[in-house]
Scaffold this active site. Structure first.
Site, PDB file in Angstrom:
ATOM      1  N   LYS A  32       0.824  -1.345  -0.123  1.00  0.00           N
ATOM      2  CA  LYS A  32       0.074   0.003  -0.112  1.00  0.00           C
ATOM      3  C   LYS A  32       0.632   1.267  -0.005  1.00  0.00           C
ATOM      4  O   LYS A  32       1.957   0.989   0.041  1.00  0.00           O
ATOM      5  CB  LYS A  32      -0.897   0.046   1.147  1.00  0.00           C
ATOM      6  CG  LYS A  32      -2.092  -1.298   1.255  1.00  0.00           C
ATOM      7  CD  LYS A  32      -3.054  -1.200   2.496  1.00  0.00           C
ATOM      8  CE  LYS A  32      -3.724  -2.376   2.562  1.00  0.00           C
ATOM      9  NZ  LYS A  32      -4.695  -2.172   3.786  1.00  0.00           N
ATOM     10  N   TYR A  87     -12.218  -2.935  -3.112  1.00  0.00           N
ATOM     11  CA  TYR A  87     -12.816  -2.794  -1.744  1.00  0.00           C
ATOM     12  C   TYR A  87     -14.293  -2.898  -1.779  1.00  0.00           C
ATOM     13  O   TYR A  87     -14.688  -2.507  -0.854  1.00  0.00           O
ATOM     14  CB  TYR A  87     -12.421  -1.632  -1.188  1.00  0.00           C
ATOM     15  CG  TYR A  87     -10.591  -1.761  -0.791  1.00  0.00           C
ATOM     16  CD1 TYR A  87     -10.392  -3.020   0.295  1.00  0.00           C
ATOM     17  CD2 TYR A  87      -9.743  -1.118  -0.984  1.00  0.00           C
ATOM     18  CE1 TYR A  87      -9.300  -3.337   0.742  1.00  0.00           C
ATOM     19  CE2 TYR A  87      -8.394  -1.311  -0.373  1.00  0.00           C
ATOM     20  CZ  TYR A  87      -8.167  -2.377   0.411  1.00  0.00           C
ATOM     21  OH  TYR A  87      -6.906  -2.565   0.858  1.00  0.00           O
ATOM     22  N   ASN A 134      -1.606  -0.071   7.528  1.00  0.00           N
ATOM     23  CA  ASN A 134      -1.427  -1.361   7.721  1.00  0.00           C
ATOM     24  C   ASN A 134      -0.504  -1.999   6.599  1.00  0.00           C
ATOM     25  O   ASN A 134      -0.323  -3.198   6.460  1.00  0.00           O
ATOM     26  CB  ASN A 134      -2.309  -2.270   8.501  1.00  0.00           C
ATOM     27  CG  ASN A 134      -3.460  -2.544   7.225  1.00  0.00           C
ATOM     28  OD1 ASN A 134      -3.355  -1.978   6.185  1.00  0.00           O
ATOM     29  ND2 ASN A 134      -4.499  -3.268   7.680  1.00  0.00           N
ATOM     30  N   HIS A 137      -2.117  -5.400   1.606  1.00  0.00           N
ATOM     31  CA  HIS A 137      -3.292  -6.032   1.406  1.00  0.00           C
ATOM     32  C   HIS A 137      -2.860  -7.416   0.929  1.00  0.00           C
ATOM     33  O   HIS A 137      -2.065  -7.460   0.046  1.00  0.00           O
ATOM     34  CB  HIS A 137      -4.347  -5.497   0.380  1.00  0.00           C
ATOM     35  CG  HIS A 137      -5.274  -6.470  -0.180  1.00  0.00           C
ATOM     36  ND1 HIS A 137      -6.450  -6.322   0.435  1.00  0.00           N
ATOM     37  CD2 HIS A 137      -5.301  -7.195  -1.204  1.00  0.00           C
ATOM     38  CE1 HIS A 137      -7.088  -7.496  -0.212  1.00  0.00           C
ATOM     39  NE2 HIS A 137      -6.341  -7.882  -1.293  1.00  0.00           N
ATOM     40  N   GLU A 195      -9.414 -11.091  -7.349  1.00  0.00           N
ATOM     41  CA  GLU A 195      -8.440  -9.837  -7.229  1.00  0.00           C
ATOM     42  C   GLU A 195      -7.323  -9.997  -8.510  1.00  0.00           C
ATOM     43  O   GLU A 195      -7.075  -8.987  -8.871  1.00  0.00           O
ATOM     44  CB  GLU A 195      -7.889  -9.876  -5.858  1.00  0.00           C
ATOM     45  CG  GLU A 195      -8.970  -9.577  -4.838  1.00  0.00           C
ATOM     46  CD  GLU A 195      -8.591  -9.504  -3.563  1.00  0.00           C
ATOM     47  OE1 GLU A 195      -9.223  -9.238  -2.431  1.00  0.00           O
ATOM     48  OE2 GLU A 195      -7.434  -9.893  -3.181  1.00  0.00           O
TER      49      GLU A 195
HETATM   50  P1  IDP Z   1      -7.464  -7.178   5.911  1.00  0.00           P
HETATM   51  O1  IDP Z   1      -6.585  -6.008   5.132  1.00  0.00           O
HETATM   52  O2  IDP Z   1      -6.558  -7.669   6.890  1.00  0.00           O
HETATM   53  O3  IDP Z   1      -8.001  -8.336   4.862  1.00  0.00           O
HETATM   54  P2  IDP Z   1     -10.111  -5.904   5.912  1.00  0.00           P
HETATM   55  O4  IDP Z   1     -11.085  -6.168   7.182  1.00  0.00           O
HETATM   56  O5  IDP Z   1     -10.513  -6.854   4.580  1.00  0.00           O
HETATM   57  O6  IDP Z   1      -8.593  -6.299   6.560  1.00  0.00           O
HETATM   58  O7  IDP Z   1     -10.134  -4.358   5.716  1.00  0.00           O
HETATM   59  C1  IDP Z   1      -9.558  -4.012   4.550  1.00  0.00           C
HETATM   60  C2  IDP Z   1      -8.348  -2.670   4.898  1.00  0.00           C
HETATM   61  O8  IDP Z   1      -9.697  -1.775   5.400  1.00  0.00           O
HETATM   62  C3  IDP Z   1      -7.768  -3.107   6.070  1.00  0.00           C
HETATM   63  O9  IDP Z   1      -6.597  -3.390   5.715  1.00  0.00           O
HETATM   64  C4  IDP Z   1      -7.417  -1.584   6.554  1.00  0.00           C
HETATM   65  O10 IDP Z   1      -6.576  -0.905   5.709  1.00  0.00           O
HETATM   66  C5  IDP Z   1      -8.899  -0.765   6.227  1.00  0.00           C
HETATM   67  N1  IDP Z   1      -9.800  -1.198   7.381  1.00  0.00           N
HETATM   68  C6  IDP Z   1     -10.438  -2.234   7.990  1.00  0.00           C
HETATM   69  N2  IDP Z   1     -11.027  -1.795   9.203  1.00  0.00           N
HETATM   70  C7  IDP Z   1     -10.782  -0.616   9.505  1.00  0.00           C
HETATM   71  C8  IDP Z   1     -11.324   0.359  10.421  1.00  0.00           C
HETATM   72  O11 IDP Z   1     -11.931  -0.002  11.375  1.00  0.00           O
HETATM   73  N3  IDP Z   1     -10.842   1.728  10.407  1.00  0.00           N
HETATM   74  C9  IDP Z   1      -9.890   2.181   9.245  1.00  0.00           C
HETATM   75  N4  IDP Z   1      -9.619   1.233   8.399  1.00  0.00           N
HETATM   76  C10 IDP Z   1      -9.971   0.168   8.379  1.00  0.00           C
HETATM   77 MG    MG Z   2      -9.444  -8.199   3.510  1.00  0.00          MG
END
Ligand code: IDP
Ligand code: MG
Length: 148
Positions: free
Chosen positions: A9, A49, A112, A115, A126
């Site tokens: 990212k 997304y 974070n 992805h 994807e």
């Molecule tokens: P993942 O990336 O571990 O699969 P997902 O639940 O699919 O997690 O969420 C996608 C992305 O959305 C996360 O990696 C993060 O960047 C963002 N995200 C998820 N939940 C939150 C939140 O509560 N606040 C802000 N960003 C979030």
């Molecule tokens: Mg995810």
């Protein structure tokens, strides 16, 4: 042999962690079969997304992913989907296991770094969304020492 889709990212790129993160996947034995450095469009971000479209963090997530270039890649290997998710760590860096990418380099859920596809269906969808058929099938001399 399984394939999975990964994005480094914008924060990973801006912080100069592209090599460090890809090295972890390479060392694990995973094989690169596609990779590109790119600016993500708003349209692609929303498609990628789409499952989160109704979530309160969706707008911020789209803003983040289009804010600067990313590296998109496809990795191949035994159990690639689970292995990559485990190497990346839990979504919240504060809950990610030590030694995972998100634990070693991150603090906040909205920054974070990586992805990774979460299952066979999302991996397939994807890969098609980001690369179409544009994957490279190739053999490595070392394959016999990684794959039994
Ligand atoms: P993942 O990336 O571990 O699969 P997902 O639940 O699919 O997690 O969420 C996608 C992305 O959305 C996360 O990696 C993060 O960047 C963002 N995200 C998820 N939940 C939150 C939140 O509560 N606040 C802000 N960003 C979030
Ligand atoms: Mg995810």
């Amino acid at each position: 042999m399984e394939r999975t889709f990964v994005i480094l990212k914008p924060d990973a790129v801006q912080r100069g962690l592209v090599g460090e993160i890809i090295a972890r996947f390479e060392r694990r034995g995973l094989k690169l079969v596609a990779m590109k450095f790119m600016q993500v469009s708003d349209e692609l971000a929303r498609k990628h997304y789409a499952v989160h479209a109704e979530r309160p963090f969706f707008a911020g997530l789209i803003q983040y992913i289009v804010s600067a270039p990313v590296v998109a890649l496809v990795l191949e290997g035994t159990n690639a989907i689970a292995v990559v998710r485990n190497t990346v760590g839990a979504t919240k860096p504060a809950e990610a296991a030590p030694g995972t990418i998100r634990a070693d380099f991150g603090l906040e859920i909205g920054r974070n770094l990586v992805h990774a596809s979460d299952g066979p269906d999302t991996a397939r969808d994807e890969i098609t969304l980001w690369f179409g058929d544009d994957l490279v099938a190739w053999g490595r001399a070392v394959d016999a020492w990684i794959f039994e």
